[in-house]
Structures are given as structure tokens and as C-alpha cells.
Write a protein that holds these residues in place. Structure first.
Motif, PDB file in Angstrom:
ATOM      1  N   CYS A 171    -109.679 -16.260  43.574  1.00 13.31           N
ATOM      2  CA  CYS A 171    -108.837 -16.784  44.655  1.00 13.31           C
ATOM      3  C   CYS A 171    -108.827 -15.862  45.870  1.00 13.31           C
ATOM      4  N   GLU A 172    -108.764 -16.484  47.049  1.00 12.25           N
ATOM      5  CA  GLU A 172    -108.678 -15.740  48.311  1.00 12.25           C
ATOM      6  C   GLU A 172    -107.195 -15.476  48.591  1.00 12.25           C
ATOM      7  N   VAL A 173    -106.686 -14.335  48.093  1.00 14.78           N
ATOM      8  CA  VAL A 173    -105.234 -14.125  48.134  1.00 14.78           C
ATOM      9  C   VAL A 173    -104.724 -13.973  49.570  1.00 14.78           C
ATOM     10  N   HIS A 192    -116.524 -16.861  36.650  1.00 13.75           N
ATOM     11  CA  HIS A 192    -116.529 -16.408  38.039  1.00 13.75           C
ATOM     12  C   HIS A 192    -117.942 -16.191  38.587  1.00 13.75           C
ATOM     13  N   GLU A 224    -104.238 -18.528  48.566  1.00 15.81           N
ATOM     14  CA  GLU A 224    -104.861 -19.499  47.654  1.00 15.81           C
ATOM     15  C   GLU A 224    -104.468 -19.090  46.239  1.00 15.81           C
ATOM     16  N   PHE A 225    -103.936 -20.024  45.462  1.00 15.69           N
ATOM     17  CA  PHE A 225    -103.487 -19.629  44.120  1.00 15.69           C
ATOM     18  C   PHE A 225    -104.242 -20.329  42.995  1.00 15.69           C
ATOM     19  N   ALA A 226    -105.165 -21.226  43.333  1.00 14.77           N
ATOM     20  CA  ALA A 226    -105.981 -21.851  42.285  1.00 14.77           C
ATOM     21  C   ALA A 226    -107.257 -22.378  42.915  1.00 14.77           C
ATOM     22  N   ASP A 259    -101.377 -22.971  35.767  1.00  7.84           N
ATOM     23  CA  ASP A 259    -101.414 -21.678  36.449  1.00  7.84           C
ATOM     24  C   ASP A 259    -100.140 -20.917  36.080  1.00  7.84           C
ATOM     25  N   LYS A 292    -108.584 -16.539  38.034  1.00  6.88           N
ATOM     26  CA  LYS A 292    -107.691 -16.229  39.152  1.00  6.88           C
ATOM     27  C   LYS A 292    -108.318 -15.213  40.121  1.00  6.88           C
ATOM     28  N   THR A 293    -109.221 -14.379  39.601  1.00  2.84           N
ATOM     29  CA  THR A 293    -109.824 -13.349  40.465  1.00  2.84           C
ATOM     30  C   THR A 293    -110.680 -13.960  41.569  1.00  2.84           C
ATOM     31  N   PHE A 353    -111.282 -25.075  36.504  1.00  2.05           N
ATOM     32  CA  PHE A 353    -110.697 -24.068  37.383  1.00  2.05           C
ATOM     33  C   PHE A 353    -111.375 -22.724  37.166  1.00  2.05           C
TER      34      PHE A 353
END
Length: 518
Positions: A510-512, A228, A516-518, A459, A507-508, A504
Motif C-alpha cells: 500500500c502507498e501509505v 507482493h 491507501e489501506f488496501a 483488513d 499490506k506492504t 488483495f
């Protein structure tokens, strides 16, 4: 026009108004399409739609059948009466206000009116017509009737949720078996994530002006790695140099050389420690694994001294993987046909897994960290429990082709997804039950023919697997389910230029709020 895909949707007056049923890939590109009238369908074979496709050199019939247990009897629910051939009124009558409808005729072969219209085109489609009682003229008498199904049959009374209900009188052209299944259950389920959209983010987030990248990393390596905070990219220059770039500082890189890690040997694979974002493990072609520590804030100057060097393999290393649960545990596979587990805090090898007889294409820890799965060029998939034994706990048949393979754990760690090739170099994905490898794959899905191994990323929150290869422009998406049909196709994503590597982020990242999930 110009495409070779035919999509088939179910239309309903309620939400979801459009549901994809199937898509069919045709051999030639479409120049024109026409639906064959309903009176010409082979009702005894449960043919609900026939399309004629015009290609550059041929007229190709494409038939849509609804699977039914019995094809001996006429299925009323699939074939409601359709519009006949006799006009209801004439032009003067219509202007005068006559609104009579064209009389409906039965599609039941025994109750067909015989008319004398023939069509050389439809008769020549080569469609064998077994169930009809009258002559071929009766089979093709319908060239002038209305198209697929009348509008009145779409809004069938009493079936608000779906236009497909057997007990409520007329229904849409594809209707269902008496158990009132919807079209979805006849032609298989579709994925909840089928409308997932891949989108390239704004150029402000890109890192550009990358120079001198090594594009020849082995097939077992993803090409580069990211966490990240930063990415590590192998470079072409001698001595196995690796550029480390901060994701928090996007934009154009300076033309001057950036500070690098001097690995000292060509890079075979590299991986960030999942529990320590500043530690990078690099496997070299000199059979050693070097651990590097990136300073706080990123590389400011060239790094020449690794934190530790792990020695033990006797030949070049293929790939390395950190343990998903425990810190300081790393596994590596090598040309010496062993898989070794290292304890990084002590800097030593703690276990050597045996049993491989050829190149090890890929390995993966189970999500709970108890098991390790490997796929090898000898055509076998092996499952180890390293805390119990250094021999495989079970083995099963893997992909046939020896060009490369990858594996990833799916569905909560109960299943293994393997991407590989068949004997004719078609790329395919296979799904195995992790508890029953010797039984072979539950499902095999062929994707396309291309030279590079598909790299899978899974995912676990949505159970969607992303697959693409180095040099591809397309990313396939499938939702993986533990029950048939196992693979549900989602929208694929196509990029403008071929990718040289594909990883990839956690997951942290991602712009939830944007889903966005990936």
C-alpha cells in the motif's frame, strides 16, 4: 431522478457538516420528489419527515420515524412550533420595510388550529392517523406551509457540537431524546471509513493482453493468487498450465506464449507461501498437491518438475490454505470430506480432520494460527483445534443455502464472518462469536440476489471487510464491529467490467502516503 435510493443526511453548522443518517431503497425509480409539510405529519407516531416519491406509475409516501420508547405522548423536542398559515404582512408592507415573521403554530394535536383546507393527494396516502384529536381536515390543512423546518431552528443556541439537543429550545426537525443523544445514536452509528474510495490505478500499472485464461476454476478458488512480487494465473490449455507474471514488469504481454508451469492436472486451487515468495502450492483435480519453486527473477522457461508432490487425498481437492504463523504448514480440503494438514519440509500428511458429512465450501486459520474454521454444504460451521483433536471442538448452524459459502476471521480472531446464501438464493453475510458457534449468528445482513458466492477479504487494521463475487462489478465494503449493529456500510466500489477473480495484495504494497489501506 432515475435512481431508487433515498439518502437522508443530518446538516449541522459545525464540522462534520453532513452526516449520513440512513439510506432507503425504494421499489420504483424516482421521477420526482416532494416533502409533505410539517403540519401534515403524524406527530404521535414520531414521524419527523414524509416524502412523496413520484414513480412511473404511482405516488409513494416514504415516512421517516424516530424510534421512541413512548408513542403515547407528544415529544416536544422532535416537534418545535412550526410556521403557520397566516401571512405576516402583505406585498405593499414588505416593500415598505415590514419584516415581521409568519406566526408559529404548535404541532401538538390538542393545540392545533382547525382550518378548512384539504388535499386529496395527502389525504389519499393511506397513512393511518391515530393520534390526532381533530378531523382529517385538520390533519391535512398544511399544504401551503413552508417545508421541513425553519432555518432559525438549525442553529440552536448552546449546542455547538450538534444541532440536536433537547434542552436548548428549538432544534432541527429530527431532534433527540432527553439524554441529549445526537442523531447518530438515534439512527445508529456510521462507519469512520464510510467515505473510502476505490480507484483504478493508472494503466501504466496494468498487466494487459492476457490470453487463454481459465475462467472455470471451482467456486472454492479465488480464480488466481498474488503476493507482493508476482501473480499466478491458471490457463485454459490442457495439462493444467499456470502463467506466472512479475508485478514489477507491468504493461502489455507479448503475443507469443509466455513460459508456464506444467502442473499435469487441472488446477482446483493455488496459493503462494506467505513466508517464501517463490514457492507456489497447486491443488490438482487428481487429488495431489504439487509444490513449485519459481526461479529468482521469475519464470524464464517452462517448469515441468515440481519441488514435491503431496499424496493422501482420495478425491479431487477443493481448496488449500497456508498456515499464517508457522512455516511449512499447509491445510487442504477435498471431495473425500476430509481436511488434511501437511508438513511440507517432510512432504507428509501429519493430521486428518474428521466430522464433515458434505462438501467443504471454505476453511480459514485463525489469525493466531491456533484454530481452523470450516463451513460446509451440510449447513454447519465447525471449529477445530488441530493440536488437540481431529474432531471439531464446536459446531454451529451455518447459512441455509447450499450454493456456496466463505468464511474469514474478524475483530482480532474473536468473531467469524461467513458469506453465503439463504434458502431463496439471496446473498447474505453472517457474524458469529467464535467462542459461541452453537448459539447461531449474532447478526445477518442480506445484500442482493446473484449467483456467485461473495469472496470476503478482511483488513484487520481498519476492520473493513470487502465482498465481491466472480462475475460481479460491485465490491461491497462494511466496517465490522463487535457491538451492534455489527455491520456499518461504507462506500461501495463499482468497476467498469465484471471481475473474473479478485485478490488483495499484502499490506506492504500500500502507498501509505496516499492513505491507501488496501
Amino acid at each position: 431522478q432515475g435512481e431508487n435510493l433515498l439518502y437522508c443526511f443530518e446538516v449541522a453548522p459545525t464540522q462534520p457538516a453532513l452526516t449520513q443518517v440512513t439510506q432507503c431503497r425504494t421499489e420504483g425509480s424516482t421521477r420526482g420528489l416532494a416533502a409533505v409539510p410539517r403540519l401534515a405529519l403524524d406527530v404521535m407516531a414520531c414521524e419527523v419527515l414524509r416524502v412523496l416519491q413520484l414513480t412511473d406509475i404511482a405516488l409513494v409516501p416514504v415516512s421517516f420515524l424516530v424510534p421512541r420508547k413512548s408513542v403515547q405522548e407528544f415529544h416536544e423536542d422532535l416537534f418545535p412550533d412550526c410556521t403557520g398559515m397566516l401571512p405576516a404582512t402583505d406585498a405593499q408592507g414588505w416593500w415598505a420595510g415590514d419584516s415581521q415573521q409568519v406566526g408559529r403554530v404548535s404541532l401538538h394535536p390538542a393545540r392545533r388550529p382547525t382550518e378548512t383546507f384539504t388535499s386529496p393527494i395527502i389525504a389519499g396516502t393511506g397513512h393511518t392517523d391515530t393520534g390526532h384529536t381533530d378531523t382529517d381536515t385538520g390533519h391535512t390543512d398544511a399544504d401551503q406551509t413552508s417545508g421541513y423546518s425553519s432555518p432559525s431552528s438549525l442553529a440552536s443556541p448552546g449546542s455547538a457540537a450538534t444541532s440536536l439537543s433537547a434542552s436548548t429550545g428549538p432544534s432541527s426537525g429530527f431532534a433527540s431524546s432527553p439524554s441529549q443523544k445526537s442523531l447518530q445514536s438515534i439512527l445508529g452509528p456510521s462507519s469512520r471509513f464510510r467515505h473510502a474510495q476505490g480507484r483504478v490505478l493508472h494503466r501504466d500499472c496494468h498487466l494487459t493482453n492476457l490470453r487463454g485464461l481459465s475462467l472455470t476454476t471451482p467456486g472454492e478458488c479465488d480464480g488466481f493468487c498474488a503476493n507482493h512480487q508476482r501473480v499466478a494465473l491458471p490457463l485454459l490449455s490442457a495439462g493444467g498450465q499456470i502463467a506466472v507474471l512479475e508485478l514489477s514488469k507491468p504493461g502489455r504481454l507479448p503475443d507469443a506464449a509466455v513460459p508456464t508451469i506444467q502442473n499435469g492436472a487441472a488446477v482446483a486451487d493455488l496459493s503462494w507461501d506467505p513466508f517464501d515468495p517463490r514457492r507456489l502450492a497447486v491443488a490438482g483435480e487428481d487429488a495431489k498437491i504439487r509444490l513449485w519453486r519459481i526461479p529468482e527473477g521469475g519464470l524464464q522457461e517452462t517448469l515441468q518438475e515440481p519441488e514435491a508432490i503431496l499424496r493422501g487425498h482420495t478425491e479431487k481437492i477443493y481448496s488449500i490454505r497456508f498456515h499464517p504463523v508457522a512455516s511449512d504448514l499447509l491445510v487442504s480440503s477435498s471431495y473425500d470430506m476430509t481436511v488434511r494438514i501437511w508438513e511440507l519440509s517432510a512432504g507428509r500428511e501429519v493430521l486428518c480432520l474428521q466430522g464433515h458429512t458434505d462438501q467443504i465450501f471454505s476453511m480459514a486459520w485463525s489469525p493466531d494460527g491456533k484454530k481452523l474454521a470450516t463451513v460446509s454444504k451440510d449447513g454447519r460451521i465447525r471449529l477445530y483445534e488441530p493440536r488437540r483433536s481431529s474432531q471439531p471442538q464446536q459446531e454451529g448452524p451455518g447459512p441455509e443455502g447450499g450454493r456456496g459459502a466463505r468464511l474469514v476471521w474478524v475483530c482480532g480472531g474473536d468473531y467469524l464472518l461467513v458469506s453465503g446464501f439463504d434458502s431463496r438464493s439471496e446473498r447474505r453475510i453472517l457474524l458469529y462469536r467464535a467462542q459461541a458457534l452453537p448459539e447461531g449468528p449474532l447478526s445477518v445482513l442480506g445484500l442482493d440476489v446473484a449467483p456467485s458466492t461473495l469472496l470476503p477479504f478482511y483488513d484487520e487494521d481498519t476492520s473493513v471487510v470487502f465482498l465481491t463475487g466472480k462475475g460481479d462489478t460491485r465490491v461491497f465494503l462494511y466496517e465490522v464491529t463487535p457491538e451492534p449493529p455489527y455491520f456499518l456500510e461504507c462506500n461501495s466500489f463499482t468497476s467498469n467490467e465484471p471481475h473474473k477473480g479478485f485478490v488483495f495484495l499484502p499490506k506492504t504494497a500500500c502507498e501509505v502516503r496516499e492513505v491507501e489501506f488496501a
